[in-house]
Design a protein around this motif. Sequence first.
Motif, short mmCIF file in Angstrom:
data_model
loop_
_atom_site.label_atom_id
_atom_site.label_comp_id
_atom_site.label_asym_id
_atom_site.label_seq_id
_atom_site.Cartn_x
_atom_site.Cartn_y
_atom_site.Cartn_z
N SER A 29 0.79 -1.23 0.00
CA SER A 29 0.00 0.00 0.00
C SER A 29 0.82 1.28 0.00
O SER A 29 0.31 2.34 -0.34
CB SER A 29 -0.93 0.03 1.22
OG SER A 29 -0.17 0.13 2.42
N TRP A 50 -5.85 9.22 0.82
CA TRP A 50 -5.01 8.40 -0.06
C TRP A 50 -4.48 7.17 0.67
O TRP A 50 -4.42 6.09 0.09
CB TRP A 50 -3.87 9.22 -0.65
CG TRP A 50 -4.39 10.30 -1.55
CD1 TRP A 50 -4.32 11.65 -1.34
CD2 TRP A 50 -5.12 10.12 -2.77
NE1 TRP A 50 -4.96 12.32 -2.35
CE2 TRP A 50 -5.45 11.40 -3.25
CE3 TRP A 50 -5.53 9.01 -3.50
CZ2 TRP A 50 -6.16 11.60 -4.43
CZ3 TRP A 50 -6.24 9.22 -4.68
CH2 TRP A 50 -6.54 10.49 -5.13
N TRP A 53 -7.42 4.78 0.97
CA TRP A 53 -7.70 4.18 -0.34
C TRP A 53 -6.63 3.15 -0.71
O TRP A 53 -6.95 2.06 -1.20
CB TRP A 53 -7.77 5.27 -1.41
CG TRP A 53 -8.20 4.74 -2.73
CD1 TRP A 53 -9.48 4.55 -3.17
CD2 TRP A 53 -7.36 4.27 -3.79
NE1 TRP A 53 -9.48 4.01 -4.43
CE2 TRP A 53 -8.19 3.83 -4.83
CE3 TRP A 53 -5.98 4.20 -3.95
CZ2 TRP A 53 -7.69 3.31 -6.02
CZ3 TRP A 53 -5.48 3.68 -5.14
CH2 TRP A 53 -6.33 3.24 -6.15
N ASN A 54 -5.36 3.47 -0.46
CA ASN A 54 -4.27 2.54 -0.79
C ASN A 54 -4.36 1.25 0.02
O ASN A 54 -4.16 0.16 -0.51
CB ASN A 54 -2.90 3.20 -0.58
CG ASN A 54 -2.57 4.20 -1.66
OD1 ASN A 54 -3.10 4.14 -2.77
ND2 ASN A 54 -1.72 5.14 -1.34
N ALA A 56 -7.16 -0.01 1.44
CA ALA A 56 -8.35 -0.72 0.99
C ALA A 56 -8.07 -1.43 -0.33
O ALA A 56 -8.42 -2.60 -0.50
CB ALA A 56 -9.53 0.24 0.84
N SER A 57 -7.43 -0.74 -1.25
CA SER A 57 -7.11 -1.34 -2.55
C SER A 57 -6.18 -2.53 -2.41
O SER A 57 -6.37 -3.55 -3.07
CB SER A 57 -6.46 -0.29 -3.47
OG SER A 57 -7.39 0.71 -3.79
N ALA A 58 -5.18 -2.42 -1.55
CA ALA A 58 -4.24 -3.53 -1.33
C ALA A 58 -4.96 -4.75 -0.76
O ALA A 58 -4.55 -5.88 -1.00
CB ALA A 58 -3.11 -3.09 -0.40
N GLY A 60 -8.13 -5.40 -1.52
CA GLY A 60 -9.20 -5.76 -2.45
C GLY A 60 -10.57 -5.31 -1.99
O GLY A 60 -11.58 -5.93 -2.32
N THR A 62 -13.35 -1.85 -1.09
CA THR A 62 -13.65 -0.44 -1.28
C THR A 62 -13.35 0.28 0.03
O THR A 62 -13.23 -0.36 1.09
CB THR A 62 -15.13 -0.21 -1.64
OG1 THR A 62 -15.94 -0.58 -0.51
CG2 THR A 62 -15.53 -1.00 -2.88
N VAL A 63 -13.25 1.59 -0.03
CA VAL A 63 -13.05 2.38 1.19
C VAL A 63 -14.21 2.16 2.15
O VAL A 63 -14.02 2.00 3.36
CB VAL A 63 -12.88 3.88 0.85
CG1 VAL A 63 -12.93 4.73 2.10
CG2 VAL A 63 -11.59 4.11 0.09
N TYR A 66 -13.80 -1.19 3.82
CA TYR A 66 -12.67 -1.14 4.75
C TYR A 66 -13.04 -0.46 6.06
O TYR A 66 -12.71 -0.94 7.14
CB TYR A 66 -11.48 -0.44 4.09
CG TYR A 66 -10.25 -0.35 4.96
CD1 TYR A 66 -9.57 -1.50 5.35
CD2 TYR A 66 -9.77 0.88 5.40
CE1 TYR A 66 -8.45 -1.43 6.16
CE2 TYR A 66 -8.65 0.95 6.20
CZ TYR A 66 -7.99 -0.20 6.58
OH TYR A 66 -6.89 -0.12 7.38
#
Length: 76
Positions: A29, A50, A53-54, A56-58, A60, A62-63, A66
């Motif tokens: 992330s 950010w 978001w990073n 949550a993305s790592a 898999g 959504t914000v 998460y």
Amino acid sequence: MNIPSDLAARIVGHRKAAGLSRAKLSALSGVPVRTIEDWEAGARLPRDVWQIWNIASALGLTVEEYLGLGKEVADE
């Protein structure tokens, strides 16, 4: 500042469910390990969009997933 224990527990739970260590999640992330530790301990509130978001993305997610936002609407 202490964040709600359910938020801290949710953050830990997502990371563990993904089978990631804090160091691995940090590497994926770009969020410092110390920040992840503080969020999980309830010592700091996740505020940087950010970073949230990073992470949550790592994982898999959504914000909203998460952070557990919108859960009330989905339950109705």
